[in-house]
Design a protein around this motif. Structure first.
Motif, PDB file in Angstrom:
ATOM      1  N   LYS A 197       0.833  -1.205   0.000  1.00 46.07           N
ATOM      2  CA  LYS A 197       0.000   0.000   0.000  1.00 46.07           C
ATOM      3  C   LYS A 197       0.866   1.254   0.000  1.00 46.07           C
ATOM      4  O   LYS A 197       0.548   2.237  -0.653  1.00 46.07           O
ATOM      5  CB  LYS A 197      -0.946  -0.003   1.195  1.00 46.07           C
ATOM      6  N   LYS A 240       3.865   1.574  -1.278  1.00 46.46           N
ATOM      7  CA  LYS A 240       4.465   1.689  -2.611  1.00 46.46           C
ATOM      8  C   LYS A 240       3.455   2.232  -3.617  1.00 46.46           C
ATOM      9  O   LYS A 240       3.792   3.033  -4.472  1.00 46.46           O
ATOM     10  CB  LYS A 240       4.997   0.341  -3.071  1.00 46.46           C
ATOM     11  N   MET A 241       2.202   1.815  -3.522  1.00 47.59           N
ATOM     12  CA  MET A 241       1.170   2.314  -4.435  1.00 47.59           C
ATOM     13  C   MET A 241       0.918   3.803  -4.214  1.00 47.59           C
ATOM     14  O   MET A 241       0.750   4.550  -5.159  1.00 47.59           O
ATOM     15  CB  MET A 241      -0.133   1.517  -4.254  1.00 47.59           C
ATOM     16  N   HIS A 242       0.940   4.248  -2.933  1.00 49.16           N
ATOM     17  CA  HIS A 242       0.765   5.669  -2.635  1.00 49.16           C
ATOM     18  C   HIS A 242       1.938   6.482  -3.174  1.00 49.16           C
ATOM     19  O   HIS A 242       1.754   7.559  -3.742  1.00 49.16           O
ATOM     20  CB  HIS A 242       0.616   5.900  -1.126  1.00 49.16           C
ATOM     21  N   LEU A 267       3.836   5.645  -5.700  1.00 49.33           N
ATOM     22  CA  LEU A 267       3.713   5.640  -7.151  1.00 49.33           C
ATOM     23  C   LEU A 267       2.689   6.672  -7.611  1.00 49.33           C
ATOM     24  O   LEU A 267       2.923   7.417  -8.572  1.00 49.33           O
ATOM     25  CB  LEU A 267       3.328   4.245  -7.650  1.00 49.33           C
ATOM     26  N   LEU A 268       1.569   6.756  -6.928  1.00 48.86           N
ATOM     27  CA  LEU A 268       0.533   7.736  -7.272  1.00 48.86           C
ATOM     28  C   LEU A 268       1.049   9.164  -7.097  1.00 48.86           C
ATOM     29  O   LEU A 268       0.842  10.019  -7.958  1.00 48.86           O
ATOM     30  CB  LEU A 268      -0.713   7.505  -6.405  1.00 48.86           C
ATOM     31  N   VAL A 269       1.747   9.432  -5.991  1.00 49.35           N
ATOM     32  CA  VAL A 269       2.318  10.761  -5.753  1.00 49.35           C
ATOM     33  C   VAL A 269       3.350  11.093  -6.832  1.00 49.35           C
ATOM     34  O   VAL A 269       3.404  12.219  -7.345  1.00 49.35           O
ATOM     35  CB  VAL A 269       2.940  10.835  -4.339  1.00 49.35           C
ATOM     36  N   LEU A 296       3.495   9.925  -9.939  1.00 49.66           N
ATOM     37  CA  LEU A 296       2.791  10.178 -11.204  1.00 49.66           C
ATOM     38  C   LEU A 296       2.100  11.536 -11.208  1.00 49.66           C
ATOM     39  O   LEU A 296       2.117  12.245 -12.222  1.00 49.66           O
ATOM     40  CB  LEU A 296       1.776   9.058 -11.472  1.00 49.66           C
ATOM     41  N   LEU A 297       1.505  11.927 -10.103  1.00 45.01           N
ATOM     42  CA  LEU A 297       0.887  13.257 -10.010  1.00 45.01           C
ATOM     43  C   LEU A 297       1.941  14.359 -10.129  1.00 45.01           C
ATOM     44  O   LEU A 297       1.709  15.388 -10.762  1.00 45.01           O
ATOM     45  CB  LEU A 297       0.106  13.388  -8.708  1.00 45.01           C
TER      46      LEU A 297
END
Length: 110
Positions: free
Chosen positions: A3, A5-7, A9-11, A13-14
């Motif tokens: 979880k 790592k996914m956060h 990755l999202l940050v 990409l943003l």
């Protein structure tokens, strides 16, 4: 752990998306410089004689601007060029305002 790592990755990409949106404008390599010939009577068309970029003209060696309060050269996209009975031209809206040289008449040394 997944979880987090996914956060991240999202940050990331943003952040990349925000940087791409706010990047400064890029110059285009397809813009050419042209020798100014004349304008139409309604000033909507800019006629030219030479494509200085395609002809590898160098200012001061191949051409110059004779000092007189008029246009010498201008920048435009070659794909926007048109032809009529008078000659080859660009519409005034296709000529870059920041790409006009009004230091005098065009003189060809070639």
């Amino acid at each position: 752990m997944t979880k987090i790592k996914m956060h991240l990755l999202l940050v990331a990409l943003l952040g990349i998306g925000a940087a791409w949106v706010n990047r400064p404008p890029q110059t285009s390599s397809i813009i050419h410089k042209y020798s100014f010939s004349q304008m139409s009577s309604d000033r909507s068309k800019w006629y030219y004689i030479y494509d200085l970029t395609a002809g590898n003209y160098v200012q001061g060696i191949d051409y110059d601007c004779y000092p007189a309060n008029f246009y010498c050269s201008f920048m435009a996209n070659p794909s926007n060029s048109h032809v009529d009975g008078i000659g080859t031209f660009f519409y005034a809206t296709d000529v870059l305002a920041s790409g006009t040289d009004d230091e005098g008449y065009f003189i060809n040394y070639r």
